[in-house]
Motif scaffolding. Sequence first.
Motif, PDB file in Angstrom:
ATOM      1  N   ARG A   8       0.838  -1.197   0.000  1.00 19.97           N
ATOM      2  CA  ARG A   8       0.000   0.000   0.000  1.00 19.97           C
ATOM      3  C   ARG A   8       0.875   1.249   0.000  1.00 19.97           C
ATOM      4  NH1 ARG A   8      -4.406   0.112   4.592  1.00 19.97           N
ATOM      5  NH2 ARG A   8      -4.963  -1.747   3.383  1.00 19.97           N
ATOM      6  N   PRO A   9       0.658   2.161  -0.941  1.00 20.28           N
ATOM      7  CA  PRO A   9       1.471   3.386  -0.960  1.00 20.28           C
ATOM      8  C   PRO A   9       1.190   4.228   0.278  1.00 20.28           C
ATOM      9  CG  PRO A   9      -0.368   3.560  -2.497  1.00 20.28           C
ATOM     10  CD  PRO A   9      -0.364   2.146  -1.999  1.00 20.28           C
ATOM     11  N   PRO A  10       2.174   5.018   0.701  1.00 19.30           N
ATOM     12  CA  PRO A  10       1.966   5.867   1.876  1.00 19.30           C
ATOM     13  C   PRO A  10       0.801   6.822   1.655  1.00 19.30           C
ATOM     14  CG  PRO A  10       4.276   5.857   1.197  1.00 19.30           C
ATOM     15  CD  PRO A  10       3.502   5.188   0.123  1.00 19.30           C
ATOM     16  N   ARG A  11       0.056   7.076   2.722  1.00 19.23           N
ATOM     17  CA  ARG A  11      -1.042   8.025   2.633  1.00 19.23           C
ATOM     18  C   ARG A  11      -0.495   9.423   2.372  1.00 19.23           C
ATOM     19  NH1 ARG A  11      -2.311   6.199   7.774  1.00 19.23           N
ATOM     20  NH2 ARG A  11      -2.232   8.389   8.450  1.00 19.23           N
ATOM     21  N   ALA A  12      -1.332  10.264   1.756  1.00 20.33           N
ATOM     22  CA  ALA A  12      -0.905  11.617   1.422  1.00 20.33           C
ATOM     23  C   ALA A  12      -0.510  12.398   2.667  1.00 20.33           C
ATOM     24  CB  ALA A  12      -2.022  12.340   0.673  1.00 20.33           C
ATOM     25  N   ASP A  13      -1.253  12.227   3.763  1.00 23.29           N
ATOM     26  CA  ASP A  13      -0.926  12.976   4.976  1.00 23.29           C
ATOM     27  C   ASP A  13       0.389  12.489   5.572  1.00 23.29           C
ATOM     28  OD1 ASP A  13      -2.030  10.533   5.656  1.00 23.29           O
ATOM     29  OD2 ASP A  13      -3.000  11.277   7.478  1.00 23.29           O
ATOM     30  N   ALA A  14       0.682  11.189   5.441  1.00 18.87           N
ATOM     31  CA  ALA A  14       1.950  10.658   5.942  1.00 18.87           C
ATOM     32  C   ALA A  14       3.118  11.231   5.139  1.00 18.87           C
ATOM     33  CB  ALA A  14       1.956   9.140   5.882  1.00 18.87           C
ATOM     34  N   LEU A  15       2.946  11.344   3.823  1.00 22.34           N
ATOM     35  CA  LEU A  15       3.993  11.929   2.976  1.00 22.34           C
ATOM     36  C   LEU A  15       4.207  13.397   3.318  1.00 22.34           C
ATOM     37  CD1 LEU A  15       3.303  10.369  -0.533  1.00 22.34           C
ATOM     38  CD2 LEU A  15       5.293   9.978   0.925  1.00 22.34           C
ATOM     39  N   ARG A  16       3.106  14.102   3.568  1.00 17.87           N
ATOM     40  CA  ARG A  16       3.227  15.513   3.953  1.00 17.87           C
ATOM     41  C   ARG A  16       3.993  15.647   5.265  1.00 17.87           C
ATOM     42  NH1 ARG A  16      -2.080  15.971   1.855  1.00 17.87           N
ATOM     43  NH2 ARG A  16      -2.952  15.608   3.948  1.00 17.87           N
ATOM     44  N   ASN A  17       3.659  14.782   6.222  1.00 25.90           N
ATOM     45  CA  ASN A  17       4.365  14.801   7.514  1.00 25.90           C
ATOM     46  C   ASN A  17       5.851  14.543   7.323  1.00 25.90           C
ATOM     47  OD1 ASN A  17       2.405  15.462   9.355  1.00 25.90           O
ATOM     48  ND2 ASN A  17       1.815  13.349   9.787  1.00 25.90           N
ATOM     49  N   ARG A  18       6.171  13.541   6.513  1.00 29.91           N
ATOM     50  CA  ARG A  18       7.580  13.194   6.283  1.00 29.91           C
ATOM     51  C   ARG A  18       8.330  14.361   5.639  1.00 29.91           C
ATOM     52  NH1 ARG A  18      11.251  11.116   2.684  1.00 29.91           N
ATOM     53  NH2 ARG A  18      12.606   9.436   3.478  1.00 29.91           N
ATOM     54  N   ASN A  19       7.730  14.944   4.612  1.00 31.44           N
ATOM     55  CA  ASN A  19       8.389  16.046   3.917  1.00 31.44           C
ATOM     56  C   ASN A  19       8.533  17.265   4.823  1.00 31.44           C
ATOM     57  OD1 ASN A  19       8.617  14.540   1.559  1.00 31.44           O
ATOM     58  ND2 ASN A  19       6.692  15.286   0.709  1.00 31.44           N
ATOM     59  N   HIS A  20       7.530  17.505   5.650  1.00 27.34           N
ATOM     60  CA  HIS A  20       7.600  18.626   6.585  1.00 27.34           C
ATOM     61  C   HIS A  20       8.721  18.406   7.601  1.00 27.34           C
ATOM     62  CE1 HIS A  20       6.468  21.859   9.244  1.00 27.34           C
ATOM     63  NE2 HIS A  20       6.235  21.018  10.231  1.00 27.34           N
ATOM     64  N   ILE A  21       8.817  17.193   8.116  1.00 26.94           N
ATOM     65  CA  ILE A  21       9.886  16.875   9.073  1.00 26.94           C
ATOM     66  C   ILE A  21      11.248  17.055   8.428  1.00 26.94           C
ATOM     67  CG2 ILE A  21      10.958  14.989  10.372  1.00 26.94           C
ATOM     68  CD1 ILE A  21       8.087  13.924  10.862  1.00 26.94           C
ATOM     69  N   LEU A  22      11.396  16.597   7.191  1.00 28.84           N
ATOM     70  CA  LEU A  22      12.669  16.754   6.496  1.00 28.84           C
ATOM     71  C   LEU A  22      13.032  18.229   6.314  1.00 28.84           C
ATOM     72  CD1 LEU A  22      12.657  14.022   3.695  1.00 28.84           C
ATOM     73  CD2 LEU A  22      14.243  14.214   5.611  1.00 28.84           C
ATOM     74  N   GLU A  23      12.055  19.029   5.937  1.00 33.07           N
ATOM     75  CA  GLU A  23      12.314  20.456   5.742  1.00 33.07           C
ATOM     76  C   GLU A  23      12.760  21.106   7.048  1.00 33.07           C
ATOM     77  OE1 GLU A  23       9.966  24.516   4.254  1.00 33.07           O
ATOM     78  OE2 GLU A  23       8.973  22.563   4.152  1.00 33.07           O
ATOM     79  N   VAL A  24      12.045  20.803   8.127  1.00 31.70           N
ATOM     80  CA  VAL A  24      12.380  21.390   9.430  1.00 31.70           C
ATOM     81  C   VAL A  24      13.727  20.867   9.919  1.00 31.70           C
ATOM     82  CG1 VAL A  24      11.692  21.463  11.858  1.00 31.70           C
ATOM     83  CG2 VAL A  24       9.983  21.802  10.066  1.00 31.70           C
ATOM     84  N   ALA A  25      13.975  19.579   9.733  1.00 29.31           N
ATOM     85  CA  ALA A  25      15.250  19.000  10.171  1.00 29.31           C
ATOM     86  C   ALA A  25      16.414  19.624   9.433  1.00 29.31           C
ATOM     87  CB  ALA A  25      15.235  17.490   9.965  1.00 29.31           C
ATOM     88  N   GLY A  26      16.240  19.884   8.135  1.00 32.02           N
ATOM     89  CA  GLY A  26      17.297  20.530   7.366  1.00 32.02           C
ATOM     90  C   GLY A  26      17.634  21.898   7.922  1.00 32.02           C
ATOM     91  N   LEU A  27      16.608  22.661   8.312  1.00 28.30           N
ATOM     92  CA  LEU A  27      16.829  23.977   8.911  1.00 28.30           C
ATOM     93  C   LEU A  27      17.503  23.834  10.277  1.00 28.30           C
ATOM     94  CD1 LEU A  27      13.417  25.694   8.019  1.00 28.30           C
ATOM     95  CD2 LEU A  27      15.652  26.123   6.980  1.00 28.30           C
ATOM     96  N   ALA A  28      17.080  22.837  11.050  1.00 30.33           N
ATOM     97  CA  ALA A  28      17.668  22.626  12.375  1.00 30.33           C
ATOM     98  C   ALA A  28      19.139  22.233  12.263  1.00 30.33           C
ATOM     99  CB  ALA A  28      16.888  21.543  13.124  1.00 30.33           C
TER     100      ALA A  28
END
Length: 202
Positions: A8-28
């Motif tokens: 089953r492909p990842p849900r859209a909200d799960a992908l959004r969460n992952r991408n958001h975490i990556l963006e924030v982690a990159g800034l951190a």
Amino acid sequence: MPTQPSIRPPRADALRNRNHILEVAGLAFADEGVDVSMDSIAKRAGVGPGTLYRHFPTRDALLAALMEVHYAYLDQARMAIQADEPDPGIALDRWIEALGTWMNAYEGLPEPLRAAWSQPSSVLRPTCQSLVDASAVFLEAAQRNGDARPSLTGRDIFLAALAIAWAGANTGGAIDTRQALQEVLRTGWALPVSAQDGLHEK
């Protein structure tokens, strides 16, 4: 024959969460270096620790995902060097410089890369190995052209570049320190001019 269960492909909200975490982690990581705590990243991202660890079980897993983006830029640099630099010795020198820039994408990055190289199970190890392989391509071209010492390997080039990145990071990130050490490395891999002349005469 039994059919394989579909993945089953990842849900859209799960992908959004992952991408958001990556963006924030990159800034951190950019602000505080790679030693910033996972809890701090979760707070910055506005998610619970469980959500963060569900996507990225370890800091290295998070770092590996972030470095995929930086690796894409490094791969573009690799292709550009190969396309527009006809001199194999200069191409190797440019690749080592690009490698050093990648290794200093975040403060403190050389240390987890060093640790990953000594741990075959590390999630960062495949990235390190791909850079060893790319370094070997540049080095072997320089060796065939009589520009580089025949005893060296791509692993040697990668580890030497990593040592320079680590030393530069631990001397306050001084550009002049990195440049001086890169010159030392260049002296180390390059064949003496007299040896090059002997090879070209054969």
